[in-house]
Design an enzyme around this catalytic site. Sequence first.
Site, short mmCIF file in Angstrom:
data_model
loop_
_atom_site.label_atom_id
_atom_site.label_comp_id
_atom_site.label_asym_id
_atom_site.label_seq_id
_atom_site.Cartn_x
_atom_site.Cartn_y
_atom_site.Cartn_z
N ASP A 295 0.87 -1.17 0.00
CA ASP A 295 0.00 0.00 0.00
C ASP A 295 0.91 1.23 0.00
O ASP A 295 2.12 1.14 0.17
CB ASP A 295 -0.99 0.00 1.17
CG ASP A 295 -2.22 0.86 0.84
OD1 ASP A 295 -2.16 1.64 -0.14
OD2 ASP A 295 -3.24 0.75 1.53
C1 BGC Z 1 -4.99 3.25 -0.15
C2 BGC Z 1 -5.11 2.21 -1.24
C3 BGC Z 1 -5.00 2.87 -2.58
C4 BGC Z 1 -3.68 3.60 -2.66
C5 BGC Z 1 -3.43 4.26 -3.99
C6 BGC Z 1 -3.77 4.11 -0.33
O1 BGC Z 1 -3.76 5.19 0.54
O2 BGC Z 1 -4.97 2.61 1.10
O3 BGC Z 1 -6.32 1.52 -1.11
O4 BGC Z 1 -5.12 1.93 -3.61
O5 BGC Z 1 -3.66 4.59 -1.65
O6 BGC Z 1 -4.25 5.32 -4.20
#
Ligand code: BGC
Length: 761
Positions: A295
């Site tokens: 993540d």
């Molecule tokens: C989120 C993810 C997301 C990623 C990219 C993160 O902050 O937890 O779910 O896909 O950002 O935007």
Amino acid sequence: MNKLLKQSINFLVITFITGSYAQSKMHFDQSKPIEERITLLMSKMTLDEKVGQMNQYNGSWDFTGPLPESGSEEEKYEHIKKGWVGSMLSVRGVKEVRAVQKIAVEETRLGIPIIFGFDVIHGYKTLSPIPLAEAASWDLEAIKKSASVAADEASASGLNWTFGPNVDISNDARWGRVMEGAGEDTYLGSKIAMARVKGFQGEKLDANNTIVSCAKHFAAYGYAEAGKEYNSADMSTSKLYNTVLPPFKSALDAGVRTFMNSFNTLNGIPATGDSFLQRDILKGAWGFDGYVVSDWASIKEMVTHGYAKDGADASAKAVMAGSDMDMESHLYVKELVKLVENNTVEERFIDDAVRRILRIKFELGLFDNPYKYCDDVREKATIGNKAINEAVLDMAKKSIVLLKNDSNLLPLKKSGQKIALIGALAADKNSPLGSWRIAADDNTAVSVLEGMQQYKNNQLVYKKGTDVSIGKQLFVQEVKINSDDFSGFEAAKKVAKSSDVVVMVLGEVGFQSGEGRSRTELGLPGNQQQLLEEIFMVNKNIVLVLNNGRPLALPWAAENIPAIVEAWQLGTQTGNAVAQVLYGDYNPSGKLPISFPRNVGQCPIYYNQLNTGRPVNKEKNVFWSHYIDVEKTPLFPFGYGLSYTTFKYENLKLSKSKYKRGETVELSVEVANTGNLDGKEVVQLYINDPVASIVRPVKELKGFELVELKKGETKTVKFSLTDAELGFYNNDGDYLIEEGTFNIMVGGRSDKGLTDKFELK
Ligand code: BGC
């Protein structure tokens, strides 16, 4: 012949003679199996280039504009040119994607195409309902269709990978990201995970209108303690296996090609560095051969968690634990080569990750045509087209849940009525888009006001009563509903008083749920509760339309307001969907995918809890499992939702009363439409295993069917239960099917139904 051309021909002749050119291009040979093509390509890759494939950057500038000249943007650009970037996120639009892909394909040594990821969570530019709302439809075909139209629109815009579906089970309304999953139930969540993956990826991953999907967040992110964003999760192995993991497994069974790990620690280990989750379970026991992306900066955050001493340590721990791609920590690209060279990390970990990443790129067909998603004509014809709008409208109607309808206040009469429409959200064209709407243009939703204006034979008067205020935080909008400005109340009351019916659209603004938006109060934000009560004083004929990204606790409204419609944030077509339901052109059939509490103190509240030793007030004293200040049941239970017609359940029948393990338990029930309208009902089957080696939930959903019934019609609905539904995992992660009695319940909600039981030997 000019000099340059001559030189090029000489080069080609020489390289063809030596064979090296032919060899260097052999991975482009489509007749070879993918694994062989990967091997051929990897044999030419330097360690730097391999690590580059494991690096993902956010596209933070306009690639078709001026080049970045300094700072991290310049560094990113330089890294793309060197072949040190395997994936970009949030670069979107054919022109932009093509510009970046061109650098990767035409300017780097090996020309490896980039995979472009984006959060297509509930639609791309045309938005469908938030995922929690879609889950309320219990309509797997519709949900699959919704994901597939989102894939169509996103792929037309150059994208080939979505960071979805979010398959996190969560039963905590305080957590902002409950809006993003399928609710509290593992069985429903697993079916929806499968539908979404199939919708995004379609039949063929290399078609230009399908995209790779990503099951996230692996794992247990939805169990953040106290519903506080990014908080730790702690749970038993049996709970992990029985509750959290099945939707991920179901996504995998549906063919999901990527996973994203999560920000949280699970039992003290950051998921990003957890080899039990990623290596033992996902890539080991489940045999997953796609790749895992971290993540956002979650590799770096292992240092903050207190699990790694610095960026190098975090990188080593993450890669060895099975995190294949680094999203925006900028650490793999900085540390991994050194870590291999100083023998901290064995190169086999890098090779494994790169092979996985290249596999997906080959499967997508990116090596065969890196620009296959970059078709300007298709982009123009697809974005926001009629078919996509029709699909999101259909999904929006199916997502609405009728929570209360005393004296049939709904549907509204179509003519001769004076209707007051009140509430800041009623005319809002932005909030209905929800919180994952990066590619959507602001204010592009059809508001409830606009939807209701389509019904012209009533007199409709709009007064907002209160207002939405929009501020700006770093990166994101900060939105709230007024809490101290009451200046609009009088005008709203005046109109309400002289109207036949008042429709009030109240709830949360789209940006009050979602990532980073945990709440400790679950009432109507701002001064809306007060507005509701003051309007009620002048006119009791209120239809309350709720907009929210999480369960709200509204005991006063549930008791006093005659009609309540749960309309979530329904995306681009919100107003049309709500108006069609209010006017009875669509008969609602949604059922709650998550329990609604009476107050925040009940959270987490969920239907499939374990029994305590004192579940009922047997002795008539205080020592039983309850609260002394509020009933222990939810305000609205899981699986609950009304229709404009009524249904009756009869004749629950089991094919036998005793079964052997391995045998299929068959049962049927008759469901009749006893009202005056055609309608749809979600028939739900629950089981309970009352004696087991690990205490089992009081009820567990194990089957459901969405049935259409004409008025007066009766249908027999059949269910079957196999070992897959009757067993459970113990604390060693073993799946057991234990003999004994099983109770079953069939009905239209989780707290009531027809019951029976059978024996399993
Ligand atoms: C989120 C993810 C997301 C990623 C990219 C993160 O902050 O937890 O779910 O896909 O950002 O935007």
